[in-house]
Design an enzyme around this catalytic site. Sequence first.
Site, PDB file in Angstrom:
ATOM      1  N   ILE A   1      -7.252  -0.612   1.641  1.00 16.77           N
ATOM      2  CA  ILE A   1      -7.619   0.509   2.503  1.00 16.77           C
ATOM      3  C   ILE A   1      -7.076   1.794   1.888  1.00 16.77           C
ATOM      4  O   ILE A   1      -5.865   2.006   1.856  1.00 16.77           O
ATOM      5  CB  ILE A   1      -7.047   0.327   3.931  1.00 16.77           C
ATOM      6  CG1 ILE A   1      -7.522  -0.996   4.530  1.00 16.77           C
ATOM      7  CG2 ILE A   1      -7.441   1.514   4.818  1.00 16.77           C
ATOM      8  CD1 ILE A   1      -6.789  -1.392   5.805  1.00 16.77           C
TER       9      ILE A   1
ATOM     10  N   GLU B   1      -0.924  -8.407   5.467  1.00 16.86           N
ATOM     11  CA  GLU B   1      -0.627  -8.570   6.903  1.00 16.86           C
ATOM     12  C   GLU B   1      -1.890  -8.474   7.751  1.00 16.86           C
ATOM     13  O   GLU B   1      -1.871  -8.775   8.937  1.00 16.86           O
ATOM     14  CB  GLU B   1       0.420  -7.538   7.345  1.00 16.86           C
ATOM     15  CG  GLU B   1      -0.054  -6.097   7.455  1.00 16.86           C
ATOM     16  CD  GLU B   1      -0.266  -5.406   6.107  1.00 16.86           C
ATOM     17  OE1 GLU B   1      -0.145  -6.060   5.055  1.00 16.86           O
ATOM     18  OE2 GLU B   1      -0.560  -4.200   6.123  1.00 16.86           O
TER      19      GLU B   1
ATOM     20  N   CYS C   1       0.826  -1.207   0.000  1.00 15.14           N
ATOM     21  CA  CYS C   1       0.000   0.000   0.000  1.00 15.14           C
ATOM     22  C   CYS C   1       0.865   1.264   0.000  1.00 15.14           C
ATOM     23  O   CYS C   1       1.499   1.546  -1.009  1.00 15.14           O
ATOM     24  CB  CYS C   1      -0.995  -0.052   1.158  1.00 15.14           C
ATOM     25  SG  CYS C   1      -2.425   0.985   0.856  1.00 15.14           S
TER      26      CYS C   1
ATOM     27  N   HIS D   1      -3.192  -5.187   1.643  1.00 12.42           N
ATOM     28  CA  HIS D   1      -2.561  -5.408   2.958  1.00 12.42           C
ATOM     29  C   HIS D   1      -2.617  -6.875   3.382  1.00 12.42           C
ATOM     30  O   HIS D   1      -3.461  -7.243   4.202  1.00 12.42           O
ATOM     31  CB  HIS D   1      -3.321  -4.603   4.021  1.00 12.42           C
ATOM     32  CG  HIS D   1      -3.073  -3.140   3.998  1.00 12.42           C
ATOM     33  ND1 HIS D   1      -2.083  -2.535   4.722  1.00 12.42           N
ATOM     34  CD2 HIS D   1      -3.711  -2.152   3.330  1.00 12.42           C
ATOM     35  CE1 HIS D   1      -2.111  -1.234   4.519  1.00 12.42           C
ATOM     36  NE2 HIS D   1      -3.087  -0.975   3.677  1.00 12.42           N
TER      37      HIS D   1
END
Length: 204
Positions: free
Chosen positions: A142, A181, A86, A179
């Site tokens: 996001i 993670e 990101c 993302h």
Amino acid sequence: MTLNGTRAVTVGILALQGDFREHREMLERMGHRAVEVRKPSQLEALDALVIPGGESTTIARLILSNGFQGPLRAFCATGRPVWGTCAGAILLAKEVDRLDRPGIEVMEISVHRNAFGRQVESFEADVEVRGLEGGPFRAVFIRAPRIDAVRPPAEVVATLADGTIVAARQGNMLATSFHPELTGDSRLHAYFLGLAEAPAGIRH
Ligand code: GLN
């Protein structure tokens, strides 16, 4: 040894701003050593480096003020795996719209910040990641950037169903606009750590 049977390595996560903790926790769950990196001198001891999501303008400012730009460019050139997620992908790109200062600028990609519009600032989607076994990857976006162009030696690694590019690779460097993670799926972290082991022919 790690959960997926590979050698445990030491992975740094640039910890100037953003979601570095989530990457650290994922890497530790996998059985690797994870180090939060706040000083350029920490880079030398690492086998691989993650540049996390966050606010790319803030991270870019802190990269410059902490003397990280040259050391990060040098690290990318060593062939050790580097992954920007990101905001991290924005920082690796050579071309970015509306970033008011230079990032690391090492990958031949053009990135458009906050490209998915207000209503869908955050969403999830299944993405097909080339070379990743086990089916589509559930990706969390996001206020994500879109990768508008990928020029050789960079190559497209993942797209949304409509063709939007959301991951690219250039040798040892990987950029994803989502993302991994924030999911329980560690396949992309394992894929990233394998980038150093790629055959010399596809290294750049
Ligand atoms: N919108 C952010 C930026 O441009 C990136 C968002 C993220 O990392 N989740 O910096």
